[in-house]
Motif scaffolding. Structure first.
Motif, mmCIF file in Angstrom:
data_model
loop_
_atom_site.group_PDB
_atom_site.id
_atom_site.type_symbol
_atom_site.label_atom_id
_atom_site.label_comp_id
_atom_site.label_asym_id
_atom_site.label_seq_id
_atom_site.Cartn_x
_atom_site.Cartn_y
_atom_site.Cartn_z
ATOM 1 N N SER A 181 -4.252 -0.997 -13.784
ATOM 2 C CA SER A 181 -4.303 -0.622 -12.507
ATOM 3 C C SER A 181 -4.679 -1.586 -11.615
ATOM 4 O O SER A 181 -4.604 -1.337 -10.512
ATOM 5 C CB SER A 181 -5.079 0.670 -12.216
ATOM 6 N N GLY A 182 -4.920 -2.779 -12.089
ATOM 7 C CA GLY A 182 -5.348 -3.659 -11.056
ATOM 8 C C GLY A 182 -6.603 -3.767 -10.413
ATOM 9 O O GLY A 182 -6.936 -4.316 -9.267
ATOM 10 N N ASN A 232 -8.609 0.459 -15.567
ATOM 11 C CA ASN A 232 -9.131 -0.669 -14.688
ATOM 12 C C ASN A 232 -8.334 -1.848 -14.701
ATOM 13 O O ASN A 232 -7.661 -2.234 -13.877
ATOM 14 C CB ASN A 232 -10.636 -0.772 -14.798
ATOM 15 N N GLU A 260 -5.694 9.791 -12.420
ATOM 16 C CA GLU A 260 -5.320 9.298 -11.104
ATOM 17 C C GLU A 260 -4.372 8.253 -11.178
ATOM 18 O O GLU A 260 -3.404 8.058 -10.425
ATOM 19 C CB GLU A 260 -6.823 8.807 -10.298
ATOM 20 N N MET A 261 -4.421 7.292 -12.371
ATOM 21 C CA MET A 261 -3.648 6.170 -12.430
ATOM 22 C C MET A 261 -2.137 6.908 -12.832
ATOM 23 O O MET A 261 -1.240 6.534 -12.386
ATOM 24 C CB MET A 261 -3.930 5.632 -13.785
ATOM 25 N N LYS A 281 -7.506 -0.901 -9.267
ATOM 26 C CA LYS A 281 -7.735 0.489 -8.239
ATOM 27 C C LYS A 281 -8.092 1.453 -8.569
ATOM 28 O O LYS A 281 -8.723 2.363 -7.931
ATOM 29 C CB LYS A 281 -5.948 0.572 -8.145
ATOM 30 N N THR A 282 -8.297 1.648 -10.059
ATOM 31 C CA THR A 282 -8.851 3.047 -10.438
ATOM 32 C C THR A 282 -9.406 3.163 -11.967
ATOM 33 O O THR A 282 -8.998 2.011 -12.689
ATOM 34 C CB THR A 282 -7.970 4.411 -10.126
ATOM 35 N N GLU A 337 2.176 1.231 -13.398
ATOM 36 C CA GLU A 337 1.118 0.814 -13.991
ATOM 37 C C GLU A 337 0.767 1.475 -15.549
ATOM 38 O O GLU A 337 0.412 0.886 -16.334
ATOM 39 C CB GLU A 337 0.219 0.528 -13.134
ATOM 40 N N LYS A 361 -0.888 8.354 -9.309
ATOM 41 C CA LYS A 361 -0.704 7.641 -8.027
ATOM 42 C C LYS A 361 -0.005 6.103 -8.383
ATOM 43 O O LYS A 361 0.641 5.488 -7.724
ATOM 44 C CB LYS A 361 -2.176 7.064 -7.498
ATOM 45 N N TYR A 362 -0.068 5.856 -9.729
ATOM 46 C CA TYR A 362 0.373 4.414 -10.272
ATOM 47 C C TYR A 362 1.360 4.550 -11.374
ATOM 48 O O TYR A 362 0.910 4.134 -12.497
ATOM 49 C CB TYR A 362 -0.854 3.302 -10.378
#
Length: 164
Positions: A43-44, A40, A52-53, A46-47, A60, A56-57
């Motif tokens: 990821s800022g 958290n 998922e991180m 976001k998740t 990060e 999608k990221y």
């Protein structure tokens, strides 16, 4: 012609779990809470899902792993210790092999220098300290195998050709 469906292997995140265990105050009972907090944070918000991180990221995710590795001094201490141990094991294995062959040296330092030169030739490297840890492990394994072979007998004469 039939096409095969390719299935992707799930990502193990082994480096993440190894690094998280080295964080101060880590307890196995709270590993999921610590993981969610780190994901958290990096990821800022976001998740909270590590997978998922990763998908999608990726930037990060990479930044999080680099931050978990610590500063330059902490990294150096962690990785140099393992490499140093591997280097000493290689020198010991090669020195044992040289003793087995019956080589003698004027001083112990000369023997160690020669063993380091043998390791450099085995690694195809000009500097012993530049040999990576993975290559040192392979050289150590090679010389352990050489040390386990009996060189006293004559293999050509020890082999039974026929029972007559």
């Amino acid at each position: 012609m039939a096409t095969q469906k390719k299935t992707k292997k799930p990502v193990s995140h082994a480096l993440f779990w190894t690094l998280i265990k080295e964080t101060p105050g880590y307890k196995d009972a709270y590993k999921d809470v610590i993981k969610e907090g780190l994901v958290n944070q990096y990821s800022g918000g976001k998740t909270c899902s590590l997978s998922e991180m990763y998908r999608k990221y990726p930037a990060e995710y990479s930044n999080m792993l680099e931050a978990m590795k610590g500063n330059a001094e902490q990294r150096r201490v962690r990785y140099d210790e393992d490499r140093d141990r591997a280097a000493k094991r290689v020198i010991a294995a090669i020195c044992t092999w040289l003793d087995k062959l019956g080589y003698t040296y004027p001083t112990r330092q000369d023997k160690i220098r020669y063993a380091m030169a043998v390791a450099c030739r085995a690694a195809n490297c000009g500097n012993f300290n530049a040999i990576p840890e993975s290559r040192l492990s392979a050289i150590y394994s090679l010389y352990c195998k050489k040390n386990s072979i009996d060189i006293n007998g004559d293999p050509a004469l020890d082999y039974v050709i026929s029972k007559n």
